[in-house]
Design a protein around this motif. Structure first.
Motif, PDB file in Angstrom:
ATOM      1  N   VAL A 109     100.530  62.827 107.570  1.00 29.15           N
ATOM      2  CA  VAL A 109     100.495  61.553 106.846  1.00 29.15           C
ATOM      3  C   VAL A 109     100.615  61.777 105.342  1.00 29.15           C
ATOM      4  O   VAL A 109     101.263  61.001 104.625  1.00 29.15           O
ATOM      5  CB  VAL A 109      99.201  60.791 107.181  1.00 29.15           C
ATOM      6  N   GLU A 110     100.021  62.853 104.853  1.00 28.65           N
ATOM      7  CA  GLU A 110      99.998  63.114 103.410  1.00 28.65           C
ATOM      8  C   GLU A 110     101.376  63.396 102.822  1.00 28.65           C
ATOM      9  O   GLU A 110     101.568  63.255 101.607  1.00 28.65           O
ATOM     10  CB  GLU A 110      99.068  64.292 103.109  1.00 28.65           C
ATOM     11  N   ILE A 111     102.337  63.779 103.649  1.00 20.98           N
ATOM     12  CA  ILE A 111     103.696  63.950 103.121  1.00 20.98           C
ATOM     13  C   ILE A 111     104.622  62.826 103.582  1.00 20.98           C
ATOM     14  O   ILE A 111     105.570  62.488 102.870  1.00 20.98           O
ATOM     15  CB  ILE A 111     104.296  65.324 103.492  1.00 20.98           C
ATOM     16  N   ALA A 112     104.361  62.229 104.747  1.00 17.60           N
ATOM     17  CA  ALA A 112     105.252  61.180 105.258  1.00 17.60           C
ATOM     18  C   ALA A 112     105.127  59.896 104.444  1.00 17.60           C
ATOM     19  O   ALA A 112     106.138  59.284 104.083  1.00 17.60           O
ATOM     20  CB  ALA A 112     104.954  60.914 106.729  1.00 17.60           C
ATOM     21  N   VAL A 113     103.900  59.469 104.133  1.00 13.32           N
ATOM     22  CA  VAL A 113     103.715  58.223 103.392  1.00 13.32           C
ATOM     23  C   VAL A 113     104.244  58.330 101.962  1.00 13.32           C
ATOM     24  O   VAL A 113     104.996  57.453 101.506  1.00 13.32           O
ATOM     25  CB  VAL A 113     102.236  57.798 103.419  1.00 13.32           C
ATOM     26  N   PRO A 114     103.900  59.389 101.184  1.00 14.11           N
ATOM     27  CA  PRO A 114     104.501  59.505  99.859  1.00 14.11           C
ATOM     28  C   PRO A 114     106.031  59.608  99.894  1.00 14.11           C
ATOM     29  O   PRO A 114     106.716  59.089  99.006  1.00 14.11           O
ATOM     30  CB  PRO A 114     103.883  60.783  99.291  1.00 14.11           C
ATOM     31  N   ALA A 115     106.565  60.271 100.915  1.00 14.81           N
ATOM     32  CA  ALA A 115     108.019  60.368 101.025  1.00 14.81           C
ATOM     33  C   ALA A 115     108.630  58.995 101.246  1.00 14.81           C
ATOM     34  O   ALA A 115     109.671  58.657 100.653  1.00 14.81           O
ATOM     35  CB  ALA A 115     108.397  61.313 102.168  1.00 14.81           C
ATOM     36  N   PHE A 116     108.003  58.176 102.085  1.00 12.91           N
ATOM     37  CA  PHE A 116     108.520  56.822 102.317  1.00 12.91           C
ATOM     38  C   PHE A 116     108.459  55.986 101.040  1.00 12.91           C
ATOM     39  O   PHE A 116     109.410  55.270 100.706  1.00 12.91           O
ATOM     40  CB  PHE A 116     107.716  56.148 103.429  1.00 12.91           C
ATOM     41  N   LEU A 242     115.541  41.659 100.403  1.00  8.80           N
ATOM     42  CA  LEU A 242     114.335  42.158 101.054  1.00  8.80           C
ATOM     43  C   LEU A 242     114.519  42.339 102.557  1.00  8.80           C
ATOM     44  O   LEU A 242     114.040  43.311 103.133  1.00  8.80           O
ATOM     45  CB  LEU A 242     113.167  41.215 100.785  1.00  8.80           C
ATOM     46  N   THR A 243     115.197  41.386 103.207  1.00 10.90           N
ATOM     47  CA  THR A 243     115.329  41.464 104.659  1.00 10.90           C
ATOM     48  C   THR A 243     116.036  42.741 105.090  1.00 10.90           C
ATOM     49  O   THR A 243     115.534  43.508 105.926  1.00 10.90           O
ATOM     50  CB  THR A 243     116.088  40.240 105.186  1.00 10.90           C
ATOM     51  N   SER A 244     117.202  42.995 104.516  1.00  6.26           N
ATOM     52  CA  SER A 244     117.943  44.205 104.891  1.00  6.26           C
ATOM     53  C   SER A 244     117.221  45.468 104.428  1.00  6.26           C
ATOM     54  O   SER A 244     117.208  46.479 105.141  1.00  6.26           O
ATOM     55  CB  SER A 244     119.352  44.166 104.297  1.00  6.26           C
ATOM     56  N   SER A 245     116.588  45.402 103.247  1.00  8.49           N
ATOM     57  CA  SER A 245     115.891  46.588 102.733  1.00  8.49           C
ATOM     58  C   SER A 245     114.678  46.922 103.590  1.00  8.49           C
ATOM     59  O   SER A 245     114.410  48.097 103.876  1.00  8.49           O
ATOM     60  CB  SER A 245     115.467  46.353 101.276  1.00  8.49           C
ATOM     61  N   LEU A 246     113.918  45.904 104.007  1.00  8.51           N
ATOM     62  CA  LEU A 246     112.750  46.149 104.851  1.00  8.51           C
ATOM     63  C   LEU A 246     113.167  46.695 106.212  1.00  8.51           C
ATOM     64  O   LEU A 246     112.546  47.612 106.747  1.00  8.51           O
ATOM     65  CB  LEU A 246     111.946  44.864 105.032  1.00  8.51           C
ATOM     66  N   THR A 247     114.228  46.129 106.775  1.00 17.54           N
ATOM     67  CA  THR A 247     114.694  46.602 108.081  1.00 17.54           C
ATOM     68  C   THR A 247     115.131  48.058 108.009  1.00 17.54           C
ATOM     69  O   THR A 247     114.734  48.893 108.835  1.00 17.54           O
ATOM     70  CB  THR A 247     115.867  45.743 108.569  1.00 17.54           C
ATOM     71  N   LEU A 248     115.936  48.374 107.004  1.00 20.28           N
ATOM     72  CA  LEU A 248     116.393  49.757 106.857  1.00 20.28           C
ATOM     73  C   LEU A 248     115.242  50.676 106.497  1.00 20.28           C
ATOM     74  O   LEU A 248     115.167  51.815 106.976  1.00 20.28           O
ATOM     75  CB  LEU A 248     117.474  49.831 105.783  1.00 20.28           C
ATOM     76  N   GLY A 249     114.305  50.179 105.656  1.00 19.90           N
ATOM     77  CA  GLY A 249     113.150  50.986 105.303  1.00 19.90           C
ATOM     78  C   GLY A 249     112.321  51.350 106.518  1.00 19.90           C
ATOM     79  O   GLY A 249     111.823  52.478 106.638  1.00 19.90           O
ATOM     80  N   GLY A 250     112.157  50.401 107.439  1.00 17.46           N
ATOM     81  CA  GLY A 250     111.429  50.707 108.666  1.00 17.46           C
ATOM     82  C   GLY A 250     112.120  51.754 109.504  1.00 17.46           C
ATOM     83  O   GLY A 250     111.480  52.656 110.065  1.00 17.46           O
ATOM     84  N   LEU A 251     113.443  51.669 109.591  1.00 20.66           N
ATOM     85  CA  LEU A 251     114.196  52.680 110.338  1.00 20.66           C
ATOM     86  C   LEU A 251     114.067  54.047 109.679  1.00 20.66           C
ATOM     87  O   LEU A 251     113.929  55.067 110.360  1.00 20.66           O
ATOM     88  CB  LEU A 251     115.667  52.264 110.419  1.00 20.66           C
ATOM     89  N   LEU A 252     114.103  54.063 108.344  1.00 22.91           N
ATOM     90  CA  LEU A 252     113.976  55.336 107.643  1.00 22.91           C
ATOM     91  C   LEU A 252     112.585  55.929 107.819  1.00 22.91           C
ATOM     92  O   LEU A 252     112.431  57.144 107.978  1.00 22.91           O
ATOM     93  CB  LEU A 252     114.271  55.134 106.158  1.00 22.91           C
ATOM     94  N   PHE A 253     111.565  55.068 107.801  1.00 18.53           N
ATOM     95  CA  PHE A 253     110.204  55.559 108.001  1.00 18.53           C
ATOM     96  C   PHE A 253     110.046  56.129 109.405  1.00 18.53           C
ATOM     97  O   PHE A 253     109.387  57.157 109.604  1.00 18.53           O
ATOM     98  CB  PHE A 253     109.204  54.429 107.759  1.00 18.53           C
ATOM     99  N   THR A 254     110.660  55.475 110.379  1.00 14.99           N
ATOM    100  CA  THR A 254     110.623  56.005 111.743  1.00 14.99           C
ATOM    101  C   THR A 254     111.325  57.360 111.817  1.00 14.99           C
ATOM    102  O   THR A 254     110.860  58.280 112.498  1.00 14.99           O
ATOM    103  CB  THR A 254     111.289  55.019 112.710  1.00 14.99           C
ATOM    104  N   SER A 255     112.450  57.485 111.093  1.00 17.45           N
ATOM    105  CA  SER A 255     113.159  58.766 111.113  1.00 17.45           C
ATOM    106  C   SER A 255     112.360  59.865 110.425  1.00 17.45           C
ATOM    107  O   SER A 255     112.535  61.052 110.738  1.00 17.45           O
ATOM    108  CB  SER A 255     114.524  58.620 110.437  1.00 17.45           C
ATOM    109  N   LEU A 256     111.477  59.478 109.479  1.00 17.97           N
ATOM    110  CA  LEU A 256     110.638  60.479 108.831  1.00 17.97           C
ATOM    111  C   LEU A 256     109.728  61.180 109.833  1.00 17.97           C
ATOM    112  O   LEU A 256     109.369  62.345 109.655  1.00 17.97           O
ATOM    113  CB  LEU A 256     109.782  59.820 107.747  1.00 17.97           C
ATOM    114  N   ILE A 257     109.337  60.452 110.877  1.00 25.01           N
ATOM    115  CA  ILE A 257     108.461  61.040 111.887  1.00 25.01           C
ATOM    116  C   ILE A 257     109.135  62.246 112.519  1.00 25.01           C
ATOM    117  O   ILE A 257     108.525  63.315 112.684  1.00 25.01           O
ATOM    118  CB  ILE A 257     108.097  59.990 112.949  1.00 25.01           C
ATOM    119  N   ALA A 258     110.422  62.073 112.874  1.00 23.65           N
ATOM    120  CA  ALA A 258     111.160  63.211 113.435  1.00 23.65           C
ATOM    121  C   ALA A 258     111.445  64.257 112.365  1.00 23.65           C
ATOM    122  O   ALA A 258     111.420  65.461 112.633  1.00 23.65           O
ATOM    123  CB  ALA A 258     112.465  62.727 114.059  1.00 23.65           C
ATOM    124  N   GLY A 259     111.690  63.800 111.132  1.00 21.37           N
ATOM    125  CA  GLY A 259     111.988  64.737 110.062  1.00 21.37           C
ATOM    126  C   GLY A 259     110.838  65.656 109.726  1.00 21.37           C
ATOM    127  O   GLY A 259     111.052  66.801 109.313  1.00 21.37           O
TER     128      GLY A 259
END
Length: 322
Positions: A109-116, A242-259
């Motif tokens: 969490v300490e690297i995933a949240v700051p990265a997001f 905001l709509t497109s940015s939030l949607t893409l941001g969520g996808l990127l945050f999900t990809s951080l989990i695998a990253g």
């Protein structure tokens, strides 16, 4: 459920539908994680302990893990244990899987949240600035530089980027630590390795969306009124992104989990990423099962939260279209 939602307004219906989808997805995830051990060819305990392990020891570990019981009993024990926060025991360490995950999760969490946060705080302003500076065919060289640099960075695999950062900032110019979780400086390289590629990808998409917004009639009217740039871009343009940015941001945050799995292993970071790789190597399937369950649950909860956030940002189109 449908009758209750209809009687409590569109928001209640939207949240109810999303909650049902989340519950179904969690059910599929739990079932898949339970089936993981049973789909692995051979005996997971024998595989973890090795072919020369004492048969009595193998039988004892199978009994301790409940693998010698009928499959329905194992499923029931898994579900009841999960409801109490128990994920079984590690085959190799004999420690509770939940305890291992609790010890390792904070590091991830300490690297995933700051990265997001870095992705959003860099990607959105950078994309908007690039759109503003290059709109209507202006600054062709600047547009070429932006697309070339972001395209080059975006094409670099995260693993290769992490290795390059290590070679540059920890070997060639040793200014940052290369491994372990130490002081504040030890967080820099893992966070940069996680955030750099998604940030430039987000910036490219935000630039395109901003150019579309800047071409709308209401923005042209606001620009004709000579409104200050702060009002023009932050009050009129940003809300429509905001709509497109939030949607893409969520996808990127999900990809951080695998990253995190790759990045943590490059930097010897003591999080869930290194844990799952070690567990796979040691054939510690209960631990793999538990970490996969945590990763999957996190991804589903993030998706649910993004859906709600997008609905808050654009309630009419989102709730009506759901």
């Amino acid at each position: 459920m449908a009758r209750w939602a209809a009687g409590h307004g569109p928001w209640a219906g939207f949240l109810a539908r999303r909650a049902v989808r989340l519950a179904v997805s969690l059910g599929v995830l739990v079932t898949a994680s339970f089936g993981m051990i049973h789909l692995v060819p051979g005996d997971p305990v024998r595989a973890a302990l090795g072919p020369t392990a004492d048969p009595a020891l193998v039988a004892a570990r199978q009994h301790a893990l409940g693998l010698d019981r009928p499959l329905p009993e194992q499923l029931w024990a898994f579900l009841t244990g999960l409801a109490r926060g128990r994920l079984g025991e590690s085959i190799t360490t004999e420690m509770p899987v939940a305890q291992i995950i609790a010890d390792r999760l904070p590091a991830t969490v300490e690297i995933a949240v700051p990265a997001f946060l870095a992705i959003m705080l860099v990607g959105i302003p950078l994309g908007m600035a690039a759109a503003v500076l290059t709109r209507d065919g202006r600054r062709r060289r600047g547009e070429l530089a932006f697309t070339s640099i972001t395209g080059l960075i975006g094409a670099i695999p995260e693993f290769l980027l992490a290795v390059g950062l290590v070679a540059l900032f920890a070997v060639a110019v040793p200014v940052l630590p290369v491994a372990s979780r130490g002081g504040p400086s030890s967080y820099v390289l893992p966070i940069v390795a996680l955030a750099a590629v998604p940030a430039v990808v987000l910036a490219r998409i935000v630039r395109v969306e901003t150019l579309k917004v800047l071409g709308e009639d209401y923005l042209r009217t606001a620009r004709a009124k000579l409104l200050p740039a702060r009002l023009l871009y932050l009050r009129h343009a940003l809300p429509n992104l905001l709509t497109s940015s939030l949607t893409l941001g969520g996808l990127l945050f999900t990809s951080l989990i695998a990253g995190t799995v790759l990045i943590e292993n490059v930097f010897a970071w003591p999080g869930l990423g290194t844990t799952i790789v070690q567990a796979i190597t040691q054939k510690d399937y209960p631990l793999v099962q538990g970490v996969v369950l945590v990763y999957g649950t996190a991804a589903l909860l993030i998706t649910f939260a993004v859906d709600v956030a997008v609905a808050v940002a654009d309630p009419r189109s989102t709730i009506r279209g759901s």
